[in-house]
Design a protein around this motif. Sequence first.
Motif, PDB file in Angstrom:
ATOM      1  N   VAL A   1      12.720 -10.436  -7.340  1.00  0.00           N
ATOM      2  CA  VAL A   1      11.395  -9.961  -6.951  1.00  0.00           C
ATOM      3  C   VAL A   1      10.849 -10.865  -5.850  1.00  0.00           C
ATOM      4  N   THR A   2      10.464 -10.274  -4.738  1.00  0.00           N
ATOM      5  CA  THR A   2       9.933 -11.009  -3.585  1.00  0.00           C
ATOM      6  C   THR A   2       8.420 -10.840  -3.513  1.00  0.00           C
ATOM      7  N   LEU A   3       7.726 -11.930  -3.193  1.00  0.00           N
ATOM      8  CA  LEU A   3       6.269 -11.923  -3.068  1.00  0.00           C
ATOM      9  C   LEU A   3       5.901 -12.238  -1.620  1.00  0.00           C
ATOM     10  N   MET A   4       5.066 -11.401  -1.036  1.00  0.00           N
ATOM     11  CA  MET A   4       4.638 -11.598   0.344  1.00  0.00           C
ATOM     12  C   MET A   4       3.121 -11.456   0.410  1.00  0.00           C
ATOM     13  N   THR A   5       2.436 -12.555   0.701  1.00  0.00           N
ATOM     14  CA  THR A   5       0.971 -12.541   0.727  1.00  0.00           C
ATOM     15  C   THR A   5       0.485 -12.198   2.132  1.00  0.00           C
ATOM     16  N   ILE A   6      -0.454 -11.266   2.187  1.00  0.00           N
ATOM     17  CA  ILE A   6      -0.911 -10.711   3.460  1.00  0.00           C
ATOM     18  C   ILE A   6      -2.420 -10.861   3.588  1.00  0.00           C
ATOM     19  N   ASN A   7      -2.850 -11.321   4.741  1.00  0.00           N
ATOM     20  CA  ASN A   7      -4.276 -11.363   5.076  1.00  0.00           C
ATOM     21  C   ASN A   7      -4.547 -10.215   6.041  1.00  0.00           C
ATOM     22  N   SER A   8      -5.258  -9.211   5.547  1.00  0.00           N
ATOM     23  CA  SER A   8      -5.503  -8.018   6.370  1.00  0.00           C
ATOM     24  C   SER A   8      -6.786  -8.118   7.184  1.00  0.00           C
ATOM     25  N   GLN A   9      -7.566  -9.174   7.003  1.00  0.00           N
ATOM     26  CA  GLN A   9      -8.863  -9.260   7.672  1.00  0.00           C
ATOM     27  C   GLN A   9      -8.772  -9.188   9.192  1.00  0.00           C
ATOM     28  N   PRO A  10      -7.768  -9.830   9.825  1.00  0.00           N
ATOM     29  CA  PRO A  10      -7.694  -9.723  11.295  1.00  0.00           C
ATOM     30  C   PRO A  10      -7.515  -8.290  11.802  1.00  0.00           C
ATOM     31  N   SER A  11      -7.053  -7.392  10.943  1.00  0.00           N
ATOM     32  CA  SER A  11      -6.883  -5.993  11.366  1.00  0.00           C
ATOM     33  C   SER A  11      -8.221  -5.301  11.572  1.00  0.00           C
ATOM     34  N   GLY A  12      -9.265  -5.831  10.935  1.00  0.00           N
ATOM     35  CA  GLY A  12     -10.590  -5.222  11.052  1.00  0.00           C
ATOM     36  C   GLY A  12     -10.800  -4.015  10.157  1.00  0.00           C
ATOM     37  N   LEU A  13      -9.772  -3.611   9.394  1.00  0.00           N
ATOM     38  CA  LEU A  13      -9.895  -2.445   8.533  1.00  0.00           C
ATOM     39  C   LEU A  13     -10.604  -2.815   7.233  1.00  0.00           C
ATOM     40  N   LYS A  14     -11.485  -1.934   6.785  1.00  0.00           N
ATOM     41  CA  LYS A  14     -12.217  -2.143   5.533  1.00  0.00           C
ATOM     42  C   LYS A  14     -12.350  -0.810   4.805  1.00  0.00           C
ATOM     43  N   GLY A  15     -12.692  -0.889   3.527  1.00  0.00           N
ATOM     44  CA  GLY A  15     -12.973   0.302   2.747  1.00  0.00           C
ATOM     45  C   GLY A  15     -11.842   1.312   2.773  1.00  0.00           C
ATOM     46  N   PRO A  16     -12.174   2.606   2.933  1.00  0.00           N
ATOM     47  CA  PRO A  16     -11.155   3.664   2.891  1.00  0.00           C
ATOM     48  C   PRO A  16     -10.035   3.480   3.915  1.00  0.00           C
ATOM     49  N   LEU A  17     -10.348   2.936   5.078  1.00  0.00           N
ATOM     50  CA  LEU A  17      -9.312   2.736   6.095  1.00  0.00           C
ATOM     51  C   LEU A  17      -8.291   1.696   5.635  1.00  0.00           C
ATOM     52  N   LEU A  18      -8.766   0.645   4.968  1.00  0.00           N
ATOM     53  CA  LEU A  18      -7.860  -0.377   4.440  1.00  0.00           C
ATOM     54  C   LEU A  18      -7.029   0.187   3.295  1.00  0.00           C
ATOM     55  N   VAL A  19      -7.652   0.999   2.458  1.00  0.00           N
ATOM     56  CA  VAL A  19      -6.922   1.643   1.356  1.00  0.00           C
ATOM     57  C   VAL A  19      -5.800   2.516   1.904  1.00  0.00           C
ATOM     58  N   ASP A  20      -6.116   3.340   2.895  1.00  0.00           N
ATOM     59  CA  ASP A  20      -5.115   4.240   3.474  1.00  0.00           C
ATOM     60  C   ASP A  20      -3.963   3.448   4.092  1.00  0.00           C
ATOM     61  N   ALA A  21      -4.272   2.365   4.792  1.00  0.00           N
ATOM     62  CA  ALA A  21      -3.229   1.554   5.422  1.00  0.00           C
ATOM     63  C   ALA A  21      -2.367   0.872   4.363  1.00  0.00           C
ATOM     64  N   GLY A  22      -2.996   0.359   3.302  1.00  0.00           N
ATOM     65  CA  GLY A  22      -2.242  -0.295   2.234  1.00  0.00           C
ATOM     66  C   GLY A  22      -1.304   0.669   1.528  1.00  0.00           C
ATOM     67  N   GLN A  23      -1.775   1.877   1.279  1.00  0.00           N
ATOM     68  CA  GLN A  23      -0.934   2.872   0.614  1.00  0.00           C
ATOM     69  C   GLN A  23       0.206   3.318   1.524  1.00  0.00           C
ATOM     70  N   GLN A  24      -0.065   3.435   2.820  1.00  0.00           N
ATOM     71  CA  GLN A  24       1.009   3.768   3.770  1.00  0.00           C
ATOM     72  C   GLN A  24       2.077   2.682   3.787  1.00  0.00           C
ATOM     73  N   LEU A  25       1.641   1.432   3.779  1.00  0.00           N
ATOM     74  CA  LEU A  25       2.566   0.306   3.797  1.00  0.00           C
ATOM     75  C   LEU A  25       3.506   0.364   2.602  1.00  0.00           C
ATOM     76  N   ILE A  26       2.956   0.553   1.410  1.00  0.00           N
ATOM     77  CA  ILE A  26       3.770   0.594   0.196  1.00  0.00           C
ATOM     78  C   ILE A  26       4.705   1.796   0.216  1.00  0.00           C
ATOM     79  N   SER A  27       4.201   2.950   0.633  1.00  0.00           N
ATOM     80  CA  SER A  27       5.019   4.162   0.672  1.00  0.00           C
ATOM     81  C   SER A  27       6.216   3.993   1.596  1.00  0.00           C
ATOM     82  N   ARG A  28       6.018   3.387   2.742  1.00  0.00           N
ATOM     83  CA  ARG A  28       7.111   3.218   3.694  1.00  0.00           C
ATOM     84  C   ARG A  28       8.119   2.170   3.225  1.00  0.00           C
ATOM     85  N   LEU A  29       7.629   1.123   2.578  1.00  0.00           N
ATOM     86  CA  LEU A  29       8.547   0.109   2.064  1.00  0.00           C
ATOM     87  C   LEU A  29       9.415   0.667   0.940  1.00  0.00           C
TER      88      LEU A  29
END
Length: 222
Positions: A1-29
């Motif tokens: 099991v690999t752990l990768m810690t991510i700071n998404s704040q520099p992306s500027g995404l918040k709320g629903p936009l951050l949720v959508d991006a996070g779900q896309q990331l997991i789906s593609r991985l």
Amino acid sequence: VTLMTINSQPSGLKGPLLVDAGQQLISRLQKLSGVEAVTAAATTPFGPTTIVAHVSIPRSAKDADGIPPRINAISPGYFASLGMTLVEGRDFQDSDDIGHVPVAILDEELARAYFTEGWRGRHIVISGRDVEVIGVVRGGLSGKLREPIGLAAYVPLWQRPTGTFTLVVRGTRDLGLLERDVRAILAQVLQGCVVYHVTSLRDQINRTIVPERAVAMIGFAF
């Protein structure tokens, strides 16, 4: 099991936009060869961070005795990825996000501490927020060896997304290739975000176990 810690704040995404991006990331991985399961969490077993919160039952003075419950915000699939068993109810879904009913899954100890007559249809209050209980889970690791695990409640990461989260990836894919793929996908769905810590769950546990063993041996010697 690999752990990768991510700071998404520099992306500027918040709320629903951050949720959508996070779900896309997991789906593609999840579609990568050699990857069996992908999830995300605010904290991970034997990690440097532990979140505790005041938890109570609505319209009741009853609180869990002893240690304040640990709280972890997780995405769907976290329990299966870490070998934990959902014994009753349902797991979180991607639809458990911002704008939907706040929900939680309790570990067996916390469920027993609050609901001697069953948890179904019941609610708890986490830091002043009313939350519906939807399931009970068994097992899990957290904290340090010399600290009691205590009680735990889990809430959906996508209902209250944070700027920092850890990807939990289970599979056989080479760590170097996996890190390269994660960074490539992040560049598309979370531009500007930072991957600032990559390790395996085994190494994270060992970093805790070795000092604890040393303390135990010193204590035994004296």
